[in-house]
Motif scaffolding. Structure first.
Motif, short mmCIF file in Angstrom:
data_model
loop_
_atom_site.label_atom_id
_atom_site.label_comp_id
_atom_site.label_asym_id
_atom_site.label_seq_id
_atom_site.Cartn_x
_atom_site.Cartn_y
_atom_site.Cartn_z
N LEU A 1 1.42 18.37 -9.49
CA LEU A 1 0.32 17.13 -9.01
C LEU A 1 -0.48 17.75 -7.94
O LEU A 1 -0.27 18.37 -7.05
CB LEU A 1 1.26 16.11 -8.63
N TYR A 2 -1.77 17.25 -8.00
CA TYR A 2 -2.90 17.44 -7.03
C TYR A 2 -2.97 16.39 -6.00
O TYR A 2 -3.37 15.21 -6.34
CB TYR A 2 -4.18 17.96 -7.67
N ILE A 3 -2.93 16.66 -4.56
CA ILE A 3 -3.12 15.56 -3.31
C ILE A 3 -3.94 15.93 -2.50
O ILE A 3 -4.09 17.11 -2.03
CB ILE A 3 -1.45 15.33 -3.06
N ASN A 4 -4.97 14.96 -1.99
CA ASN A 4 -5.91 15.28 -1.34
C ASN A 4 -5.85 14.12 -0.08
O ASN A 4 -5.92 13.08 -0.40
CB ASN A 4 -7.32 15.30 -1.83
N LEU A 5 -5.79 14.52 1.18
CA LEU A 5 -5.69 13.68 2.14
C LEU A 5 -7.01 13.92 3.00
O LEU A 5 -7.61 15.01 3.42
CB LEU A 5 -4.54 13.88 3.21
N HIS A 6 -7.77 12.56 3.18
CA HIS A 6 -9.03 12.62 3.99
C HIS A 6 -9.18 11.31 4.56
O HIS A 6 -8.33 10.72 4.87
CB HIS A 6 -10.27 13.03 2.77
N GLU A 7 -10.32 11.19 5.08
CA GLU A 7 -10.52 9.72 5.56
C GLU A 7 -12.31 9.41 5.05
O GLU A 7 -13.11 10.33 4.57
CB GLU A 7 -10.89 9.73 7.04
N ALA A 8 -12.39 8.20 5.07
CA ALA A 8 -13.84 7.73 4.70
C ALA A 8 -14.61 6.80 5.67
O ALA A 8 -13.57 5.86 6.38
CB ALA A 8 -13.84 7.06 3.46
N ALA A 9 -15.73 6.69 5.74
CA ALA A 9 -16.48 5.84 6.53
C ALA A 9 -15.91 5.95 8.19
O ALA A 9 -15.62 5.11 8.93
CB ALA A 9 -16.41 4.37 6.28
N LEU A 10 -16.39 6.95 8.67
CA LEU A 10 -16.14 7.68 10.21
C LEU A 10 -17.14 6.88 10.87
O LEU A 10 -18.30 7.69 11.15
CB LEU A 10 -15.65 9.11 10.34
N ILE A 11 -16.91 5.61 11.45
CA ILE A 11 -17.73 5.00 12.12
C ILE A 11 -17.24 4.62 13.53
O ILE A 11 -16.22 3.99 13.51
CB ILE A 11 -18.64 3.89 11.36
N ASP A 12 -17.68 5.07 14.57
CA ASP A 12 -17.44 4.44 16.04
C ASP A 12 -15.85 4.81 16.07
O ASP A 12 -15.17 3.87 16.42
CB ASP A 12 -17.81 2.75 16.17
N TYR A 13 -15.48 5.91 15.82
CA TYR A 13 -14.14 6.13 15.79
C TYR A 13 -13.97 7.70 16.05
O TYR A 13 -14.73 8.28 15.62
CB TYR A 13 -13.28 5.71 14.65
N THR B 1 -12.59 11.51 15.06
CA THR B 1 -12.25 12.20 13.87
C THR B 1 -10.54 12.39 13.66
O THR B 1 -9.94 12.65 14.65
CB THR B 1 -12.90 13.53 13.71
N MET B 2 -10.20 12.28 12.57
CA MET B 2 -8.62 12.41 12.17
C MET B 2 -8.47 13.68 11.78
O MET B 2 -9.08 14.46 10.85
CB MET B 2 -8.26 11.24 11.11
N HIS B 3 -7.43 14.41 12.42
CA HIS B 3 -6.64 15.61 11.88
C HIS B 3 -5.26 15.10 11.45
O HIS B 3 -4.97 14.03 11.64
CB HIS B 3 -6.54 16.55 13.06
N LEU B 4 -4.41 16.06 10.93
CA LEU B 4 -3.08 15.99 10.59
C LEU B 4 -2.34 16.82 11.31
O LEU B 4 -2.55 18.07 11.19
CB LEU B 4 -3.03 16.23 9.15
N ASN B 5 -1.17 16.17 11.88
CA ASN B 5 -0.05 17.15 12.46
C ASN B 5 0.97 17.11 11.95
O ASN B 5 1.47 15.85 11.40
CB ASN B 5 -0.10 16.84 14.03
N LEU B 6 1.59 18.18 11.44
CA LEU B 6 2.79 18.41 10.59
C LEU B 6 4.16 18.46 11.39
O LEU B 6 4.37 19.54 12.27
CB LEU B 6 2.53 19.50 9.54
N ASP B 7 4.99 17.60 10.80
CA ASP B 7 6.31 17.70 11.38
C ASP B 7 6.99 18.80 10.12
O ASP B 7 7.25 18.29 8.97
CB ASP B 7 7.10 16.55 11.65
N ASP B 8 7.12 20.04 10.33
CA ASP B 8 7.49 20.88 9.31
C ASP B 8 9.08 20.83 9.02
O ASP B 8 9.38 21.79 8.26
CB ASP B 8 6.86 22.15 9.35
N GLU B 9 9.79 20.12 9.69
CA GLU B 9 11.21 19.97 9.26
C GLU B 9 11.29 18.78 8.33
O GLU B 9 11.93 18.99 7.33
CB GLU B 9 11.98 19.61 10.53
N LYS B 10 10.43 17.80 8.52
CA LYS B 10 10.51 16.46 7.84
C LYS B 10 9.55 16.47 6.95
O LYS B 10 9.35 15.73 5.87
CB LYS B 10 10.57 15.34 8.58
N MET B 11 8.59 17.28 6.87
CA MET B 11 7.24 17.48 6.05
C MET B 11 6.56 16.21 6.13
O MET B 11 6.19 15.51 4.97
CB MET B 11 7.83 17.85 4.70
N ILE B 12 6.43 15.71 7.13
CA ILE B 12 5.45 14.32 7.25
C ILE B 12 4.49 14.76 8.33
O ILE B 12 4.33 15.17 9.33
CB ILE B 12 6.38 13.48 8.24
N PHE B 13 3.19 14.67 7.87
CA PHE B 13 1.85 14.47 8.48
C PHE B 13 1.56 13.29 9.37
O PHE B 13 2.07 12.09 8.83
CB PHE B 13 0.91 14.80 7.53
#
Length: 703
Positions: free
Chosen positions: A216-228, A230-242
């Protein structure tokens, strides 16, 4: 009666709290939402396989109780939406915007000041978009987001194509690794840049491309970045949670808002076919419709320019070497001795204009034409450039008139050196100057540390600046190609004068030591999810030392690969970046760059695997001509192509520009061959693609 009403209300709230669910229009994606002890969670499944495990939603507010718990669902609305719209430019003539929407109104208890938060989900056949909405309310009039706590809980240790999380640059080579390996590889992934601020040993940037072990292919991003921010992703690499990680401003806060307002959309694109990731238009569909009423002045362009010779060090942006410091309005250039390397001279620019006119290019970009380049970088100058005063050896009016006679448009260059205040106070004057001189497009740049100090390229305030420049340019009917700005998030739908961005590791890095040979097989799955990139392809001389003996860099690509980029790296603004004399050595290959389209009626994604290969065919709008491009990764391979995308019953002639069997990006990059064949919709082709190579095909109907 009052007791009965209360019982009904309690029953309704209890029913809502049990959870909410919607499916995509085709039924393959399913979104589930629930409150667990007042905390909102969502999850996403694709064909009954988990994509996002139960993940928390919410935000932390500065100086206020949290916006992550104490919720009840007070209302749930669902609807279906289906429209088709036509972009001003794009990879296809029309785009379908079809989704099922669920809007949940969450209300907090007295402990949390009875505040309201709306979460809006839109589920498409190819993925999910969701955002936070903040209705007007007395207890949330002005507020500061200190952290956004949106989670993306992965269902496994996926393979990812990632670059380090950074507040100031995306100009990195991509790393392919398991999520669990990000921490180990982060140190070597962070390579030097003129302005960079990494924040975490497991922080990565969007658009993040992943592949699961079951395909399976999964892509994480954001759309319509206005007055906010920018989002990055920080990984909990023990639980695999961004978890979302917003870019802070100078004092560490993330976002300043007042209600009513909304966040950008958080996007998850998913499929069991990598081609669907490339074909997804979720990012555009989650943006507002076009706000420019008259778009007749927005036109795709093919251009050349005085750029590559300066990037390689053959020429310079600066006019003289005599000034250790330049002060605008005081420094006198009239008596300065030219350094003999300045690229933007009248004679040199006219040479590019002649080349553009001879070969049918729309425009010529000139960098280093305006005063101030002698001490522009690294000196924290506020008044670093003006945008109207040329160097003594650049006859602006003469060049303007010469280009006009030749039928070529000049493209203005505005390097800001990240002195944002300096640019904003001059922007009206600069844009009016452009209009007065017939410059209808600008390449802007933001190299270096943001001034005022402490802010970052991707903070809320800088995001607002980039948007201000785009909207101000629209007032003057100017197209914008922004370099070093925030990566795009589909804003080109709303303001199509944003015709391109750089915002990633472009061709220039081939002159700074080189990029990985498979870099161009990753970018369409990552950087280009949000919009077209001014990648500046078309380099034919791979040995940079032949331009500048002091630069031993090597362009990790073959000529056939460079041709294919005009199809695979979509942009309505395409540069033939090499020097005219290098094209004159290979005029038969250069013909493809002259022929290839810019604006497309239809795109067909024939094969795709991020990091390994990519083959795309596109039908040119208005002509019916097809162009096909293949870019290859590190290993040579043979591609099997079916031409069933062509119209049945018609005959075509194809010109194939391909690697030879002994071509290689490092030891034989200029080995190519050209052949013509006849085609129909029933034709098939086996075509070799070298390491770091590819092929390009132009297909015209035979009348």
């Amino acid at each position: 009666m009052k007791k009965l009403v209360n019982i009904i209300l309690l029953f309704s709230l209890s029913f809502l709290a049990m959870g909410q669910q919607i499916s995509s229009p085709n039924g393959e994606l399913q979104l589930d939402f629930e409150l667990k002890e007042g905390v909102p969670y969502y999850s996403l499944n694709y064909k009954n396989k988990p994509i996002i495990l139960p993940s928390k939603l919410g935000l932390e507010l500065k100086g206020k109780s949290d916006f992550t718990s104490g919720f009840v669902i007070s209302n749930a609305d669902k609807r279906e939406f289906d429209e088709t719209w036509e972009p001003v430019w794009g990879e296809e003539k029309s785009i379908r915007n079809h989704y099922n929407e669920m809007t949940l109104t969450l209300h907090q208890d007295a402990e949390h000041d009875h505040r309201t938060l709306v979460i809006r989900f839109r589920l498409f056949d190819d993925g999910l978009g969701f955002r936070y909405e903040f209705p007007s309310q007395p207890n949330l009039a002005h507020f500061i987001i200190s952290d956004e706590k949106t989670q993306f809980a992965m269902a496994g240790d996926h393979t990812a194509f990632w670059i380090p999380g950074d507040y100031d640059t995306q100009e990195y080579d991509y790393v392919e690794s398991k999520l669990s390996e990000i921490r180990t590889l982060m140190t070597q992934a962070i390579t030097a840049n003129v302005s960079q601020t990494s924040f975490s040993p497991t922080g990565v940037q969007t658009s993040l491309m992943m592949k699961t072990k079951d395909g399976l292919y999964i892509n994480l991003h954001e759309a319509a970045l206005i007055d906010y921010a920018t989002m990055h992703l920080n990984l909990d690499d023990e639980k695999m949670i961004f978890e979302s990680w917003l870019t802070p401003n100078a004092n560490g806060d993330k976002v300043y808002l007042q209600s009513p307002s909304v966040s950008p959309w958080r996007t998850i694109i998913v499929s069991d076919d990598a081609r669907d990731i490339l074909a997804s238009r979720i990012t555009y569909n989650l943006n507002e419709p076009n706000k420019i009423e008259d778009t007749s002045w927005i036109k795709p362009m093919k251009y050349v320019g005085v750029w590559w010779e300066m990037i390689t060090g053959k020429s310079s942006w600066a006019y003289t070497d005599e000034f250790p410091a330049v002060k605008l309005g005081v420094t006198d250039y009239s008596k300065a001795k030219p350094n003999g390397k300045h690229g933007a001279t009248t004679a040199n620019v006219k040479r590019y204009i002649d080349f553009a006119a001879e070969h049918g290019f729309d425009g010529v970009l000139v960098e280093g034409w305006n005063i101030g380049w002698e001490d522009w970088f690294g000196n924290a100058k506020d008044y670093v450039f003006d945008f109207v005063t040329p160097y003594p050896d650049f006859d602006l009016e003469g060049v303007r008139d010469y280009a006009k006679v030749k039928g070529v448009e000049m493209i203005m260059h505005h390097e800001t050196s990240s002195s944002v205040r300096n640019y904003e106070r001059q922007i009206d004057k600069a844009y009016q100057f452009m209009k007065d001189n017939g410059y209808n497009a600008v390449k802007s740049g933001y190299v270096g540390t943001i001034l005022p100090f402490g802010d970052n390229h991707y903070s809320q305030w800088q995001v607002n600046h980039y948007q201000y420049a785009i909207e101000k340019a629209a007032e003057y009917q100017i197209m914008v190609n922004a370099h070093e700005a925030v990566r795009p998030t589909g804003i080109g739908r709303t303001f199509p004068n944003l015709i391109a961005n750089e915002s990633a590791r472009g061709t220039e890095y081939q002159a700074f030591g080189g990029s990985k040979p498979n870099h161009v097989t990753v970018l369409p799955f990552t950087r280009q999810i949000g919009g077209p990139m001014d990648y500046t392809p078309g380099i034919f001389e791979m040995d940079v030392s032949k331009l500048n003996p002091d630069n031993n860099s090597w362009v990790n690509s073959t000529i056939a690969n460079q041709l294919a980029l005009y199809v695979t790296m979509y942009s309505p603004l395409q540069m033939a970046a090499d020097l005219p004399e290098n094209y004159e050595r290979f005029m038969d290959a250069f013909q493809f760059i002259k022929d290839v389209g810019l604006d497309w009626e239809k795109s067909v994604y024939l094969e795709a695997e991020p990091g390994y290969y990519l083959t795309i065919a596109r039908k040119e709008k208005g002509t019916g001509n097809w162009f096909l491009g293949n870019v290859n990764g590190n290993e040579g391979r043979t591609v099997e192509i079916k031409f069933d995308f062509l119209e049945a019953g018609k005959k075509y002639e194809a010109i194939i520009y391909s690697d030879t069997k002994d071509a290689h990006y490092r030891n034989n990059p200029q080995a190519y061959e050209i052949k013509k064949i006849k085609l129909t919709s029933k034709s098939k082709l086996s075509q070799y693609s070298a390491p770091g190579g590819g092929f390009a095909i132009s297909i015209m109907e035979v009348q």
